[in-house]
Design a protein around this motif. Structure first.
Motif, PDB file in Angstrom:
ATOM      1  N   TRP A 192       0.863  -1.176   0.000  1.00  0.00           N
ATOM      2  CA  TRP A 192       0.000   0.000   0.000  1.00  0.00           C
ATOM      3  C   TRP A 192       0.901   1.229   0.000  1.00  0.00           C
ATOM      4  CZ3 TRP A 192      -5.165  -1.060  -0.336  1.00  0.00           C
ATOM      5  CH2 TRP A 192      -5.573  -2.362   0.019  1.00  0.00           C
ATOM      6  N   MET A 193       0.855   2.013  -1.067  1.00  0.00           N
ATOM      7  CA  MET A 193       1.788   3.122  -1.246  1.00  0.00           C
ATOM      8  C   MET A 193       1.078   4.457  -1.324  1.00  0.00           C
ATOM      9  SD  MET A 193       4.168   1.207  -4.086  1.00  0.00           S
ATOM     10  CE  MET A 193       2.809   0.158  -4.642  1.00  0.00           C
ATOM     11  N   ALA A 194       1.729   5.480  -0.777  1.00  0.00           N
ATOM     12  CA  ALA A 194       1.277   6.857  -0.927  1.00  0.00           C
ATOM     13  C   ALA A 194       2.243   7.544  -1.886  1.00  0.00           C
ATOM     14  CB  ALA A 194       1.253   7.569   0.417  1.00  0.00           C
ATOM     15  N   VAL A 195       1.701   8.040  -2.996  1.00  0.00           N
ATOM     16  CA  VAL A 195       2.514   8.631  -4.053  1.00  0.00           C
ATOM     17  C   VAL A 195       2.032  10.055  -4.314  1.00  0.00           C
ATOM     18  CG1 VAL A 195       3.244   8.417  -6.472  1.00  0.00           C
ATOM     19  CG2 VAL A 195       2.848   6.359  -5.100  1.00  0.00           C
ATOM     20  N   LEU A 254       1.821  10.025  -9.821  1.00  0.00           N
ATOM     21  CA  LEU A 254       1.113   8.755  -9.662  1.00  0.00           C
ATOM     22  C   LEU A 254       1.119   7.931 -10.940  1.00  0.00           C
ATOM     23  CD1 LEU A 254      -0.647   6.932  -7.865  1.00  0.00           C
ATOM     24  CD2 LEU A 254      -2.640   8.222  -8.641  1.00  0.00           C
ATOM     25  N   ASP A 255       0.785   8.544 -12.062  1.00  0.00           N
ATOM     26  CA  ASP A 255       0.712   7.804 -13.319  1.00  0.00           C
ATOM     27  C   ASP A 255       2.077   7.264 -13.720  1.00  0.00           C
ATOM     28  OD1 ASP A 255      -1.205   6.971 -15.338  1.00  0.00           O
ATOM     29  OD2 ASP A 255      -0.037   8.185 -16.732  1.00  0.00           O
ATOM     30  N   ARG A 256       3.115   8.070 -13.559  1.00  0.00           N
ATOM     31  CA  ARG A 256       4.464   7.618 -13.930  1.00  0.00           C
ATOM     32  C   ARG A 256       4.906   6.453 -13.059  1.00  0.00           C
ATOM     33  NH1 ARG A 256       9.278   8.563 -11.811  1.00  0.00           N
ATOM     34  NH2 ARG A 256       8.492  10.205 -10.438  1.00  0.00           N
ATOM     35  N   VAL A 257       4.655   6.534 -11.755  1.00  0.00           N
ATOM     36  CA  VAL A 257       5.058   5.459 -10.852  1.00  0.00           C
ATOM     37  C   VAL A 257       4.256   4.189 -11.138  1.00  0.00           C
ATOM     38  CG1 VAL A 257       5.133   4.716  -8.440  1.00  0.00           C
ATOM     39  CG2 VAL A 257       5.829   7.034  -9.055  1.00  0.00           C
ATOM     40  N   GLY A 258       2.942   4.320 -11.347  1.00  0.00           N
ATOM     41  CA  GLY A 258       2.129   3.150 -11.649  1.00  0.00           C
ATOM     42  C   GLY A 258       2.592   2.439 -12.905  1.00  0.00           C
ATOM     43  N   ALA A 259       2.918   3.207 -13.947  1.00  0.00           N
ATOM     44  CA  ALA A 259       3.393   2.605 -15.191  1.00  0.00           C
ATOM     45  C   ALA A 259       4.744   1.926 -14.994  1.00  0.00           C
ATOM     46  CB  ALA A 259       3.484   3.678 -16.274  1.00  0.00           C
ATOM     47  N   PHE A 279      -0.061  -7.276  -9.810  1.00  0.00           N
ATOM     48  CA  PHE A 279      -1.191  -6.356  -9.844  1.00  0.00           C
ATOM     49  C   PHE A 279      -0.721  -4.992  -9.377  1.00  0.00           C
ATOM     50  CE2 PHE A 279      -4.745  -4.364  -7.444  1.00  0.00           C
ATOM     51  CZ  PHE A 279      -5.654  -4.225  -8.482  1.00  0.00           C
ATOM     52  N   VAL A 280      -1.122  -3.948 -10.113  1.00  0.00           N
ATOM     53  CA  VAL A 280      -0.821  -2.566  -9.742  1.00  0.00           C
ATOM     54  C   VAL A 280      -2.036  -1.723 -10.102  1.00  0.00           C
ATOM     55  CG1 VAL A 280       0.693  -0.571 -10.027  1.00  0.00           C
ATOM     56  CG2 VAL A 280       1.646  -2.880 -10.233  1.00  0.00           C
ATOM     57  N   ALA A 281      -2.535  -0.930  -9.148  1.00  0.00           N
ATOM     58  CA  ALA A 281      -3.713  -0.113  -9.435  1.00  0.00           C
ATOM     59  C   ALA A 281      -3.694   1.161  -8.616  1.00  0.00           C
ATOM     60  CB  ALA A 281      -4.998  -0.889  -9.150  1.00  0.00           C
ATOM     61  N   ALA A 282      -4.265   2.218  -9.182  1.00  0.00           N
ATOM     62  CA  ALA A 282      -4.472   3.474  -8.467  1.00  0.00           C
ATOM     63  C   ALA A 282      -5.813   3.393  -7.748  1.00  0.00           C
ATOM     64  CB  ALA A 282      -4.465   4.649  -9.437  1.00  0.00           C
ATOM     65  N   ASN A 325      -2.689   5.753  -2.242  1.00  0.00           N
ATOM     66  CA  ASN A 325      -3.358   5.871  -3.536  1.00  0.00           C
ATOM     67  C   ASN A 325      -2.811   4.947  -4.617  1.00  0.00           C
ATOM     68  OD1 ASN A 325      -0.928   7.193  -3.718  1.00  0.00           O
ATOM     69  ND2 ASN A 325      -1.769   9.143  -4.439  1.00  0.00           N
ATOM     70  N   LEU A 326      -1.938   4.025  -4.229  1.00  0.00           N
ATOM     71  CA  LEU A 326      -1.428   3.034  -5.180  1.00  0.00           C
ATOM     72  C   LEU A 326      -1.247   1.724  -4.431  1.00  0.00           C
ATOM     73  CD1 LEU A 326      -0.556   3.064  -8.205  1.00  0.00           C
ATOM     74  CD2 LEU A 326       1.797   3.281  -7.420  1.00  0.00           C
ATOM     75  N   VAL A 327      -1.753   0.640  -5.019  1.00  0.00           N
ATOM     76  CA  VAL A 327      -1.632  -0.671  -4.381  1.00  0.00           C
ATOM     77  C   VAL A 327      -1.017  -1.641  -5.366  1.00  0.00           C
ATOM     78  CG1 VAL A 327      -3.980  -1.380  -5.053  1.00  0.00           C
ATOM     79  CG2 VAL A 327      -2.875  -2.483  -3.110  1.00  0.00           C
TER      80      VAL A 327
END
Length: 328
Positions: free
Chosen positions: A241-244, A249-254, A264-267, A273-275
């Motif tokens: 469970w991450m706080a970005v 957020l979009d760059r880290v998720g990608a 699995f990676v989702a906002a 706000n990122l798991v």
């Protein structure tokens, strides 16, 4: 443990869950009978299952990731109650057996996740904490498989497996109420024959084949696999469970979606706000991932790691013929 042929078959099914045994055998350079025999053994001994699922947004479904904390003596009953519900998937027991994490599906714009979650849960369950996180965007998961399943076949073999079906009208690839029985049958067994699906829907086998082609071509459905990750070398699992920072957020998720260790990676909404769901060889490998790869992304301001002890329910409905045992 799985041998190279088992892994190749799993990779092939991940590419096309309904590929014929003959097509798979051609790609793997083995007989159709060998493929069929291996598939039956993996189903019986490794819990392998191919399931057909609707793409949630196309099916008018919202996804909530729900976290509950319960007293140790009630957590087992609670996790089983959640797993039996038709609106849940990926029901996991985590953090020493007192935390339960599940995906709850709701109709888009429907009632909030808290009221849905509490429905049908035994009144005796001692829930000490509850939070619901709306899944906003999936970077990895669903139609995009964990890379631990997809590193066996070469480019030629992948091409043989994924040779597309005949052209169909993509404009007809939208889900309707008439597809309900077809979706229910595919969720139970994504490799059910056209004849079996015809019996489940009341359609002809020709109509079933045509409708499957339309829905797949239109991206309305996809096929996934259920099999223990431990058999593929991932003996340690954890939810991250991450706080970005929102700007990153979009760059880290990608970036995380390209990590081999993540399935699995989702906002999401919420303070975190990122798991992500990590699958690693052992605790040392998880530690290395957390302290080396994740540190290359300084926009991650906070991280909570929750070890996953058991997956009681995966993406598909529970198989009534099986006990509630780990599926992924």
């Amino acid at each position: 443990m799985l041998d190279e042929l088992d892994r190749a078959l799993i990779h092939a099914l991940q590419l096309d869950g309904r590929a014929t045994f003959t097509r798979i055998g051609t790609a793997l350079n083995v007989s159709t009978q060998t493929v069929a025999r291996r598939y039956r053994r993996l189903r019986a001994e490794a819990g392998l299952r191919v399931i057909g699922l609707p793409e949630p947004s196309r099916a008018g479904r919202a996804q909530w990731l729900v976290r509950l904390t319960a007293s140790p003596h009630t957590a087992q009953d609670l996790v089983r109650a959640l797993a039996r519900r038709p609106d849940t998937s990926w029901v996991k027991l985590a953090s020493g057996g007192t935390e339960i994490v599940a995906v709850v599906l709701t109709a888009t714009g429907g009632a909030n996740a808290h009221s849905l979650l509490l429905r049908d849960i035994p009144r005796t369950a001692s829930i000490t904490a509850l939070s619901a996180h709306y899944l906003l965007h999936t970077y990895l998961g669903g139609p995009t498989a964990w890379q631990g399943r997809t590193k066996v076949l070469d480019a030629r073999q992948r091409r043989l497996i994924t040779e597309g079906p005949r052209p169909v009208d993509r404009g007809r690839g939208e889900l309707t109420d008439a597809d309900r029985d077809l979706l229910a049958a595919l969720a139970r067994d994504g490799r059910a024959s056209h004849i079996e699906l015809a019996e489940a829907t009341g359609w002809s086998a020709v109509t079933v084949a045509r409708r499957l082609d339309e829905l797949q071509a239109g991206g309305a459905i996809f096929f996934d696999l259920e099999i223990s990750a431990a058999l593929l070398g991932a003996g340690t699992q954890a939810l991250l469970w991450m706080a970005v920072e929102p700007a990153h957020l979009d760059r880290v998720g990608a970036a995380l979606a390209g990590h081999d260790e993540l399935a699995f990676v989702a906002a999401t909404t919420g303070a975190t706000n990122l798991v992500a769901h990590a699958l690693c060889r052992d605790p040392a490998a998880l530690h290395h991932y957390l302290t080396h790869q994740l540190t290359s992304l300084p926009a991650i301001r906070a991280l909570e790691t929750a070890p996953v002890l058991r997956t009681v329910k995966a993406a598909g409905p529970l198989d009534p013929g099986r006990r509630l045992t780990p599926a992924y």
